[in-house]
Design a protein around this motif. Structure first.
Motif, PDB file in Angstrom:
ATOM      1  N   LEU A  34       1.001  -1.451  -0.088  1.00  0.00           N
ATOM      2  CA  LEU A  34       0.168  -0.052   0.267  1.00  0.00           C
ATOM      3  C   LEU A  34       1.104   1.410  -0.122  1.00  0.00           C
ATOM      4  N   GLU A  35       1.508   1.803  -0.997  1.00  0.00           N
ATOM      5  CA  GLU A  35       1.866   2.989  -0.981  1.00  0.00           C
ATOM      6  C   GLU A  35       1.756   4.169  -0.930  1.00  0.00           C
ATOM      7  N   GLN A  36       0.557   4.479  -0.935  1.00  0.00           N
ATOM      8  CA  GLN A  36       0.310   5.669  -0.446  1.00  0.00           C
ATOM      9  C   GLN A  36      -1.877   5.607   0.161  1.00  0.00           C
ATOM     10  N   LEU A  37      -1.987   6.262   0.444  1.00  0.00           N
ATOM     11  CA  LEU A  37      -3.727   6.884   0.404  1.00  0.00           C
ATOM     12  C   LEU A  37      -3.701   8.102   0.705  1.00  0.00           C
ATOM     13  N   ASP A  38      -3.795   8.779  -0.517  1.00  0.00           N
ATOM     14  CA  ASP A  38      -3.493  10.393  -0.720  1.00  0.00           C
ATOM     15  C   ASP A  38      -4.683  10.914  -0.017  1.00  0.00           C
ATOM     16  N   PRO A  39      -4.291  12.419   1.462  1.00  0.00           N
ATOM     17  CA  PRO A  39      -2.941  12.863   0.953  1.00  0.00           C
ATOM     18  C   PRO A  39      -1.634  11.738   2.162  1.00  0.00           C
ATOM     19  N   PHE A  40      -2.532  10.510   2.625  1.00  0.00           N
ATOM     20  CA  PHE A  40      -1.368  10.556   3.894  1.00  0.00           C
ATOM     21  C   PHE A  40      -0.062   9.434   2.610  1.00  0.00           C
ATOM     22  N   LEU A  41       1.124   9.299   2.977  1.00  0.00           N
ATOM     23  CA  LEU A  41       2.181   8.850   2.165  1.00  0.00           C
ATOM     24  C   LEU A  41       2.634   7.767   3.384  1.00  0.00           C
ATOM     25  N   MET A  42       2.508   7.349   4.539  1.00  0.00           N
ATOM     26  CA  MET A  42       3.040   6.555   5.412  1.00  0.00           C
ATOM     27  C   MET A  42       2.685   6.491   7.117  1.00  0.00           C
ATOM     28  N   LEU A  43       1.998   4.859   7.632  1.00  0.00           N
ATOM     29  CA  LEU A  43       1.739   5.278   8.666  1.00  0.00           C
ATOM     30  C   LEU A  43       2.372   3.666   9.079  1.00  0.00           C
ATOM     31  N   ASP A  44       3.017   4.405  10.193  1.00  0.00           N
ATOM     32  CA  ASP A  44       3.693   3.418  10.994  1.00  0.00           C
ATOM     33  C   ASP A  44       3.332   3.545  13.062  1.00  0.00           C
ATOM     34  N   TYR A  45       2.774   1.696  13.072  1.00  0.00           N
ATOM     35  CA  TYR A  45       2.674   1.520  14.029  1.00  0.00           C
ATOM     36  C   TYR A  45       3.831   1.152  14.400  1.00  0.00           C
ATOM     37  N   PHE A  46       3.707   0.951  16.021  1.00  0.00           N
ATOM     38  CA  PHE A  46       4.939   0.566  16.904  1.00  0.00           C
ATOM     39  C   PHE A  46       4.531  -0.151  18.169  1.00  0.00           C
ATOM     40  N   GLU A  47       4.920  -0.893  18.814  1.00  0.00           N
ATOM     41  CA  GLU A  47       4.399  -0.864  19.685  1.00  0.00           C
ATOM     42  C   GLU A  47       5.088  -2.781  20.654  1.00  0.00           C
ATOM     43  N   SER A  48       6.058  -2.267  21.391  1.00  0.00           N
ATOM     44  CA  SER A  48       7.209  -3.100  22.012  1.00  0.00           C
ATOM     45  C   SER A  48       6.524  -2.273  23.895  1.00  0.00           C
ATOM     46  N   THR A  49       7.145  -3.708  24.371  1.00  0.00           N
ATOM     47  CA  THR A  49       7.967  -3.548  25.633  1.00  0.00           C
ATOM     48  C   THR A  49       9.343  -3.471  26.011  1.00  0.00           C
ATOM     49  N   ASN A  50       9.694  -4.444  24.516  1.00  0.00           N
ATOM     50  CA  ASN A  50      11.544  -4.684  24.662  1.00  0.00           C
ATOM     51  C   ASN A  50      11.999  -3.440  24.135  1.00  0.00           C
ATOM     52  N   PRO A  51      13.081  -2.878  25.292  1.00  0.00           N
ATOM     53  CA  PRO A  51      13.512  -1.473  24.792  1.00  0.00           C
ATOM     54  C   PRO A  51      14.799  -1.714  23.611  1.00  0.00           C
ATOM     55  N   ASN A  52      15.237  -2.668  23.073  1.00  0.00           N
ATOM     56  CA  ASN A  52      15.748  -3.534  21.720  1.00  0.00           C
ATOM     57  C   ASN A  52      15.334  -2.856  20.741  1.00  0.00           C
ATOM     58  N   ASP A  53      13.873  -2.939  21.184  1.00  0.00           N
ATOM     59  CA  ASP A  53      13.134  -2.797  19.752  1.00  0.00           C
ATOM     60  C   ASP A  53      12.629  -0.966  19.684  1.00  0.00           C
ATOM     61  N   TYR A  54      13.160  -0.256  20.540  1.00  0.00           N
ATOM     62  CA  TYR A  54      12.676   1.053  20.205  1.00  0.00           C
ATOM     63  C   TYR A  54      14.057   2.473  21.120  1.00  0.00           C
ATOM     64  N   ILE A  55      15.326   1.799  21.690  1.00  0.00           N
ATOM     65  CA  ILE A  55      15.819   1.674  22.592  1.00  0.00           C
ATOM     66  C   ILE A  55      16.392   3.707  21.576  1.00  0.00           C
ATOM     67  N   ALA A  56      16.917   2.769  20.132  1.00  0.00           N
ATOM     68  CA  ALA A  56      17.482   3.389  19.285  1.00  0.00           C
ATOM     69  C   ALA A  56      16.741   4.881  19.163  1.00  0.00           C
ATOM     70  N   GLY A  57      15.708   4.567  18.963  1.00  0.00           N
ATOM     71  CA  GLY A  57      15.090   6.387  18.750  1.00  0.00           C
ATOM     72  C   GLY A  57      15.276   6.825  16.427  1.00  0.00           C
ATOM     73  N   PHE A  58      14.709   7.180  17.219  1.00  0.00           N
ATOM     74  CA  PHE A  58      15.020   8.371  15.364  1.00  0.00           C
ATOM     75  C   PHE A  58      16.194   9.700  15.793  1.00  0.00           C
ATOM     76  N   PRO A  59      17.811   9.244  15.276  1.00  0.00           N
ATOM     77  CA  PRO A  59      18.254  10.539  15.491  1.00  0.00           C
ATOM     78  C   PRO A  59      18.372  11.294  14.520  1.00  0.00           C
ATOM     79  N   PRO A  60      18.702  12.519  14.924  1.00  0.00           N
ATOM     80  CA  PRO A  60      19.147  13.727  13.706  1.00  0.00           C
ATOM     81  C   PRO A  60      18.591  13.180  12.146  1.00  0.00           C
ATOM     82  N   HIS A  61      17.320  14.087  11.382  1.00  0.00           N
ATOM     83  CA  HIS A  61      17.173  14.095  10.334  1.00  0.00           C
ATOM     84  C   HIS A  61      16.445  14.611   9.937  1.00  0.00           C
TER      85      HIS A  61
END
Length: 284
Positions: A34-61
């Motif tokens: 599902l490439e897009q649904l104008d005007p929605f370009l992306m949808l991400d869902y995250f759910e975890s209790t494991n820090p290794n899945d999320y702790i690194a986060g999203f550094p500057p971009h």
């Protein structure tokens, strides 16, 4: 005037993916499926209790040409950018960022363990607004509008207006968005009006839903499914379990060419090349 009930055109569970410095997530919109649904370009869902899945986060971009929406259901996320802005997105809160002509930002979990759960939605900007100054709309959980219908229906309104008049705090004149976080108890019915030609989807966080007046096609939505809705000016749903929770999101399509280049979304490839050059030359 006769109203039209929306049905389900398509369902998907998305695909496993990672982003940032290795955050594990499910990419629901913005995948080969599902490439897009104008005007929605992306949808991400995250759910975890494991820090290794999320702790690194999203550094500057960097970003240019669209908006990012971060809506947290659990956990805390620290946001910083190269314009001197910093804030904390808390569970139940939202950040609606207009990247416009360019910004460099980071989103890092403000916790070392526990549940991290939420969404990031990318929303396109029309060509006339792609080079506006970057800006933010940030609202704490207490600032999200709350509508209670009887004892079995609770609606958190992030943006847009419900049929009963509750207005969400986020303002957006580009696409007239509607974004609701709805919780229903077993057997509760939910009816809402939506602009007829707006593109709309439901993401079911938990529980089970039935389309009460579906005439054909899919009639149910299960947990962790995204359902794209047909055109129409009404949606009519019934919860099949207690604590059925879902996002209802809709907006007007922009109907313009889309050119993507990583964190940049413009109308032409030449504009993408210009964005890359501007970023490399320190102009963000």
């Amino acid at each position: 005037m006769t109203s039209t009930n929306r049905s389900i055109n398509y369902k998907t569970r998305g695909i496993p993916a990672s982003d940032g410095a290795g955050v594990r997530l499910t990419r629901i919109i913005g995948s080969p499926e599902l490439e897009q649904l104008d005007p929605f370009l992306m949808l991400d869902y995250f759910e975890s209790t494991n820090p290794n899945d999320y702790i690194a986060g999203f550094p500057p971009h960097p970003h240019r040409g669209f908006e990012t929406v971060t809506y947290l259901l659990a956990g805390n996320m620290r946001h910083k950018d190269n314009k001197g802005h910093e804030g904390l997105i808390k569970a139940g809160g939202v950040q609606w960022m207009t990247a416009g002509k360019g910004i460099i930002h980071s989103e890092m979990p403000e916790q070392e363990d526990g549940l991290m759960m939420g969404f990031q939605l990318w929303v396109n900007l029309p060509s006339s607004a792609k080079m506006v100054e970057p800006s933010y709309q940030e609202f704490s959980p207490d600032e999200i509008s709350l509508e209670q219908r009887n004892n079995d229906t609770q609606i958190k309104v992030v943006t847009g207006k419900t049929s009963q008049g509750t207005i969400g705090p986020v303002k957006n004149s580009y696409i007239q968005p509607l974004m609701m976080d709805v919780t229903l108890q077993n057997g509760a019915e939910f009816t809402e009006t939506i602009d007829f030609d707006a593109n709309a989807f439901i993401y079911l966080i938990s529980g089970s839903l039935k389309l009460t007046q579906a005439q054909s096609g899919f009639k149910e939505i299960q947990a962790k499914e995204l359902a794209i809705l047909s055109e129409g000016d009404n949606i009519h749903l019934t919860a099949s379990t207690d604590n059925t929770r879902f996002l209802l999101v809709a907006a007007q399509p922009i109907n313009e060419p889309i050119a993507k280049g990583g964190p940049f979304v413009m109308n032409t490839q030449s504009e993408i090349k210009q964005a890359i050059a501007d970023y490399n030359n320190g102009l963000f």
